[in-house]
Structures are given as structure tokens and as C-alpha cells.
Scaffold this motif. Structure first.
Motif, PDB file in Angstrom:
ATOM      1  N   ILE A 139       0.798  -1.450  -0.049  1.00 24.68           N
ATOM      2  CA  ILE A 139       0.059   0.093  -0.093  1.00 24.68           C
ATOM      3  C   ILE A 139       1.076   1.305   0.013  1.00 24.68           C
ATOM      4  O   ILE A 139       0.695   2.232  -0.823  1.00 24.68           O
ATOM      5  CB  ILE A 139      -0.882   0.077   1.276  1.00 24.68           C
ATOM      6  CG1 ILE A 139      -2.033  -0.821   1.192  1.00 24.68           C
ATOM      7  CG2 ILE A 139      -1.665   1.229   1.378  1.00 24.68           C
ATOM      8  CD1 ILE A 139      -2.989  -1.107   2.310  1.00 24.68           C
ATOM      9  N   TYR A 140       1.928   1.044   0.931  1.00 21.58           N
ATOM     10  CA  TYR A 140       2.586   2.374   1.077  1.00 21.58           C
ATOM     11  C   TYR A 140       3.510   2.470  -0.428  1.00 21.58           C
ATOM     12  O   TYR A 140       3.633   3.795  -0.696  1.00 21.58           O
ATOM     13  CB  TYR A 140       3.724   2.350   2.055  1.00 21.58           C
ATOM     14  CG  TYR A 140       3.210   2.634   3.456  1.00 21.58           C
ATOM     15  CD1 TYR A 140       2.344   3.725   3.496  1.00 21.58           C
ATOM     16  CD2 TYR A 140       3.181   1.715   4.456  1.00 21.58           C
ATOM     17  CE1 TYR A 140       1.977   4.237   4.913  1.00 21.58           C
ATOM     18  CE2 TYR A 140       2.921   1.738   5.631  1.00 21.58           C
ATOM     19  CZ  TYR A 140       2.194   3.243   5.957  1.00 21.58           C
ATOM     20  OH  TYR A 140       1.672   3.547   7.122  1.00 21.58           O
ATOM     21  N   GLY A 141       3.864   1.463  -0.915  1.00 20.08           N
ATOM     22  CA  GLY A 141       4.632   1.415  -2.300  1.00 20.08           C
ATOM     23  C   GLY A 141       3.748   2.036  -3.382  1.00 20.08           C
ATOM     24  O   GLY A 141       4.188   2.888  -4.079  1.00 20.08           O
ATOM     25  N   GLY A 142       2.551   1.691  -3.472  1.00 16.88           N
ATOM     26  CA  GLY A 142       1.334   2.378  -4.368  1.00 16.88           C
ATOM     27  C   GLY A 142       1.225   3.817  -4.069  1.00 16.88           C
ATOM     28  O   GLY A 142       1.138   4.716  -4.848  1.00 16.88           O
ATOM     29  N   SER A 143       0.819   4.068  -2.869  1.00 15.98           N
ATOM     30  CA  SER A 143       0.800   5.576  -2.388  1.00 15.98           C
ATOM     31  C   SER A 143       1.839   6.289  -2.613  1.00 15.98           C
ATOM     32  O   SER A 143       1.556   7.620  -3.206  1.00 15.98           O
ATOM     33  CB  SER A 143       0.118   5.689  -0.981  1.00 15.98           C
ATOM     34  OG  SER A 143      -0.805   4.706  -0.725  1.00 15.98           O
ATOM     35  N   ALA A 144       3.067   6.282  -2.392  1.00 18.25           N
ATOM     36  CA  ALA A 144       4.199   7.203  -2.443  1.00 18.25           C
ATOM     37  C   ALA A 144       4.490   7.254  -4.070  1.00 18.25           C
ATOM     38  O   ALA A 144       5.004   8.649  -4.434  1.00 18.25           O
ATOM     39  CB  ALA A 144       5.471   6.227  -1.801  1.00 18.25           C
TER      40      ALA A 144
END
Lengths: 145, 145
Positions: A139-144
Motif C-alpha cells: 500500500i505504501y509503495g503504491g501511495s508513495a
DNA sequence: TGCTTGCCTGGAGTGCACTCCAAGTCTCTA
DNA sequence: TAGAGACTTGGAGTGCACTCCAGGCAAGCA
């Protein structure tokens, strides 16, 4: 602080040292050498002996501890149990059973079997958390991005 | 001791209780209910808030804590991290980053990635020890017979 | 009205596993 | 012969993660 320097210098890799296990018969190690080999501090080694987690270690003519290969093997096993979360009190109990002799076979086995169940349960927990972490990290990867 | 009785009664299975998560909108739990749901003691829940592991929990008109489903979800995640050995200080750090907002994405991700590595390493250690335990237990089985 | 129950607070206490200290001994090297 | 360094002991100290305590408040019930 000279005493703990050896252990501290070893850091996370206990084998990165000039002290190597010696063949049986010539196996005699000072507490500092054992600290370097195991990654435990000399303080901890003395404490292990005091609480009965090690049977009394041999001494030199002037009273200094001299460990042998059996001691090293025992410390390695203890290290494993410790890393897998067995309480020190349980390890002491196991050591006592060992000292008591052959009639404690069943009790020792039971203690290890119970710990094995603990370890298996723990692995399952870790695996479940790994899945949660993978999800969150993704999720963090996608959001960043 | 009345306060901890609820949590103590729950024992090792936190879901064996009459308190069930409620639908969002009607989600309001006293500290005692959250203790029963999570298996944490009320003491620990207050302590988590005090050290910043939880953002300030909502209050009723007379100052008592009222937890919601988001709090419950956070506590579940915290419980996972705790079971996998993350130090409380690191969890607090993560909670702080969350409160700071979107610009901490990368830092949060890094923290989780590092923890994931720890967990993987730990699983490997546990597996290795499992092999040692299997071996020892088998020896005992053979000798006892 | 009094009692019980559940909650509140800051601060002190607990248990575990080390970790360090003080004061001393012994051995080796310069 | 002096100094450094590794070792000895019992007991005290440390850090972590809770856990409990004392004293008090508010709501519900007989």
C-alpha cells in the motif's frame, strides 16, 4: 570496561574472531575467549553459572574459569533455546534434569516437546504478520508513487 | 482487583466473551470492553495512550474513555507487531509518523520493511531450532524405550 | 441513602534478563 | 619493579514492558 570489550567488538557475528574451537583434549578456553566465541558477555557467562544454567565450570590452578568443548556445545544449545523465547527459568530446569541423570529422560523430553509446540505456534504467528506487513508495505509503495 | 478481572477471565482466547465489535457508527466501547476484546489489561490500554502508542482516545461526557472500531483495528495491528517482537519504542515511532500525516509515507514504509526483515530472520532461526528440537526429542524417544 | 461497580489519575512497584561496580588477585611484558 | 590487562567475587543497578496502588468520581440498584 576492558572485560566486555572483546564481546562488544564481536558484534552480531560471533565467529569473526581469532578464537576457534580446539580439538577435544586440548579444549580449554578462558571466559574472554568463550565470550568472543558465543557473543555472550563474560558477565552473562558468570551469571549463567551462578543461576545453575551451567554446571560448575572447571578452574585453572589460580581459580580462573576454563571452559571445554562440551561447555561450548551446551552454550550453543542454550543460545538456540533463548533465541526461540524459552524463559531462563525453564532452561535452568532442563539443566537440573540433565544433572539429575538418566531417570529424568521423560521429563526432559516433555519439556522439549512443549517448547517445540511453542515454537511452532510462534512461527505461525510470524507468518500471519508477514502477510499483514507485505500488504501494508505494498500500500505504501503504491501511495508513495 | 475488580478492574483487571475482565481481562484475566478472558485468558488466552480474547474472543470468548460477550463483547463483539459493533457496526461503524454505533461503535463505542468502554476500556473494560476493549480489554475483553483484545486481551490487553485496562492498565496496559491506559499506558499505551500515555506513551503515545495510541492517539488520544475519545471520552464520554464524564471523562471515561470511549474506543471506536478504528482504535480496535489499530490495537490489533499493534498486537501483531508486539507478538513479532517489535520494541514498543519503534511502535510509538510508527504511531507518531502516522499522526504527522502523508509526508511520512516513506519513513513508515522503511520502518515496516526493516521489521519484515527482522521477522524473516526470526522465522529462519525458529526453523533451525525446530530441527534441533526434533533431533533431541527423537533421541529421548529412542533412549526412553 | 448507602453500596457496588467501573472508571479516572500520577506515580510507584514488579519480573525478567542481564549489566555493571568495587576491590582484589594473578600473570606477563617493559 | 612497575604497570597493564584479564580475571575473581557478591551485590547493586539498568531497561523494558508492563502492573499495581491510593484516593477519588459517577452511575445504577436495594
Amino acid at each position: 570496561m576492558t572485560e566486555t570489550a572483546a564481546a562488544a567488538g564481536v558484534g552480531d557475528c560471533a565467529s569473526r574472531t581469532s578464537v576457534r574451537p580446539r580439538p577435544d583434549g586440548q579444549d580449554s578456553y578462558t571466559i574472554g575467549e568463550v565470550a568472543a566465541l558465543t557473543g555472550l558477555s563474560a558477565h552473562t557467562l558468570r551469571w549463567y553459572e551462578r543461576i545453575g544454567l551451567m554446571s560448575r565450570v572447571g578452574r585453572s590452578h589460580n581459580g580462573q574459569r576454563r571452559y571445554d568443548n562440551d561447555d561450548l556445545r551446551w552454550l550453543e544449545f542454550v543460545g538456540r533455546l533463548r533465541l526461540t523465547g524459552m524463559p531462563v527459568a525453564d532452561m535452568v530446569r532442563y539443566a537440573e534434569l540433565l544433572r539429575e541423570g538418566d531417570h529424568t529422560f521423560a521429563a526432559r523430553q516433555e519439556l522439549l516437546v512443549r517448547h517445540r509446540e511453542e515454537v511452532r505456534r510462534h512461527i505461525a504467528e510470524l507468518r500471519a504478520t508477514l502477510a499483514v506487513l507485505d500488504f501494508k508495505i505494498e500500500i505504501y509503495g503504491g501511495s508513495a508513487r
